[in-house]
Design a protein around this motif. Structure first.
Motif, PDB file in Angstrom:
ATOM      1  N   SER A  48       0.819  -1.219   0.000  1.00 39.09           N
ATOM      2  CA  SER A  48       0.000   0.000   0.000  1.00 39.09           C
ATOM      3  C   SER A  48       0.848   1.262   0.000  1.00 39.09           C
ATOM      4  O   SER A  48       0.359   2.346  -0.351  1.00 39.09           O
ATOM      5  CB  SER A  48      -0.930   0.014   1.214  1.00 39.09           C
ATOM      6  OG  SER A  48      -0.180   0.110   2.411  1.00 39.09           O
ATOM      7  N   GLY A  49       2.110   1.143   0.429  1.00 37.67           N
ATOM      8  CA  GLY A  49       2.989   2.299   0.463  1.00 37.67           C
ATOM      9  C   GLY A  49       2.781   3.208   1.647  1.00 37.67           C
ATOM     10  O   GLY A  49       3.255   4.350   1.655  1.00 37.67           O
ATOM     11  N   ARG A  50       2.108   2.690   2.696  1.00 39.04           N
ATOM     12  CA  ARG A  50       1.942   3.495   3.909  1.00 39.04           C
ATOM     13  C   ARG A  50       1.780   2.584   5.119  1.00 39.04           C
ATOM     14  O   ARG A  50       1.427   1.409   4.994  1.00 39.04           O
ATOM     15  CB  ARG A  50       0.755   4.444   3.798  1.00 39.04           C
ATOM     16  CG  ARG A  50      -0.621   3.817   3.764  1.00 39.04           C
ATOM     17  CD  ARG A  50      -1.652   4.783   4.337  1.00 39.04           C
ATOM     18  NE  ARG A  50      -1.341   5.123   5.726  1.00 39.04           N
ATOM     19  CZ  ARG A  50      -1.837   6.181   6.366  1.00 39.04           C
ATOM     20  NH1 ARG A  50      -2.658   6.993   5.759  1.00 39.04           N
ATOM     21  NH2 ARG A  50      -1.519   6.411   7.634  1.00 39.04           N
ATOM     22  N   GLY A  51       2.067   3.138   6.300  1.00 38.63           N
ATOM     23  CA  GLY A  51       1.967   2.356   7.519  1.00 38.63           C
ATOM     24  C   GLY A  51       0.548   2.292   8.049  1.00 38.63           C
ATOM     25  O   GLY A  51      -0.310   3.124   7.712  1.00 38.63           O
ATOM     26  N   LEU A  52       0.317   1.305   8.894  1.00 40.02           N
ATOM     27  CA  LEU A  52      -0.986   1.164   9.536  1.00 40.02           C
ATOM     28  C   LEU A  52      -1.135   2.079  10.746  1.00 40.02           C
ATOM     29  O   LEU A  52      -2.257   2.460  11.093  1.00 40.02           O
ATOM     30  CB  LEU A  52      -1.200  -0.290   9.956  1.00 40.02           C
ATOM     31  CG  LEU A  52      -1.510  -1.268   8.825  1.00 40.02           C
ATOM     32  CD1 LEU A  52      -1.312  -2.710   9.282  1.00 40.02           C
ATOM     33  CD2 LEU A  52      -2.931  -1.059   8.316  1.00 40.02           C
TER      34      LEU A  52
END
Length: 264
Positions: A48-52
């Motif tokens: 996704s290219g981003r952190g949770l």
């Protein structure tokens, strides 16, 4: 709601009846269903290219909250979405303090551009893709991700394959597995999303009793009367004990993850 089996897809004619069977086995479901390895969430972040951490996540078809609790533990601001009253009640008992909204993926009760992730853990195949994918795209922010994953017992292992063959023969009208694993990406193509996939292999060590409880929470068995269900479970118990006479099972899984990212 979630399901797991061999090959094939959810039978359309029995879709609603099978889905509704989960409410009556919510406790067994929560107690016996497999969890997910942390590597799944590492891959979700990578694709996704981003952190949770700090991300707004809608966990759709959350069931009793197995995935919801893991997402929250990764720091996500997560809201569970679950249509079944029985599953929702078990969710609230198992995960006090986590947010829950009654609803389904085909009609998400959220504003446009209000989420960073829409996730489906073992649940996308209970939706109508022509409705659920546009709904996910609608509620996602630019650069947000629709993610679906499935734990599938590894049918490359002989005893797993034999179990699937027995159940398919006994329940030809309702036994189903995960054709949706391979169909999911094709449903995403018309929406201009960036699609990535990952496949993980993992296993868990459980007792035969635990595995039988897990089986009893599968929709194709949960929807049966006790008179039909118990003999089938007895056959599986006998086969498992013949394979694992000490009563302990190494249960192998293949975990399929697909992530589709909206344009930024």
């Amino acid at each position: 709601m979630a399901e797991q089996g061999g090959t094939g897809a959810v039978p359309g004619s029995d879709f609603r009846g099978l889905a509704e069977s989960f409410g009556g086995v919510a406790a067994e479901y929560d107690r016996a269903r497999p969890s997910y390895p942390q590597e799944l969430f590492d891959e979700l972040e990578r694709l996704s290219g981003r952190g949770l951490r700090g991300a707004r996540v809608l966990d759709v078809g959350a069931g009793t909250g197995i995935s919801t609790r893991l997402l929250a533990a990764r720091g996500a601001d997560v809201v569970a979405v679950e249509p079944s009253a029985g599953m929702a009640a078990q969710f609230l008992a198992s995960g006090p303090g986590l947010a829950l909204v009654r609803g389904s993926g085909d009609d998400l009760p959220f504003h446009d551009s209000s989420a960073d992730f829409v996730t489906y853990a073992q649940a996308f195949h209970w939706t109508v893709p022509e409705r659920s994918i546009p709904e996910a795209v609608r509620v996602l922010r630019p650069g947000g991700a629709l993610a679906a994953w499935w734990n599938v017992k590894d049918s490359g292992v002989a005893w797993v394959r034999a179990m699937g063959e027995r159940l398919a023969a006994a329940l030809p009208e309702t036994y189903h597995g995960y054709g949706a694993v391979h169909e999911f990406a094709s449903h995403l193509v018309p929406y201009g999303l960036r699609i990535g996939t990952a496949v993980l292999h993992w296993e868990r060590r459980i007792t035969v009793d635990h595995l039988i409880t897990d089986l009893s929470s599968r929709s194709y068995l949960a929807a049966l009367t006790p008179e039909r269900r118990e003999p089938l479970l007895a056959v599986e118990r006998e086969a498992l004990l013949a394979e694992f006479p000490d009563g302990w099972v190494i249960e192998p899984y293949v975990l399929h993850l697909t992530v589709a990212v909206t344009p930024a």
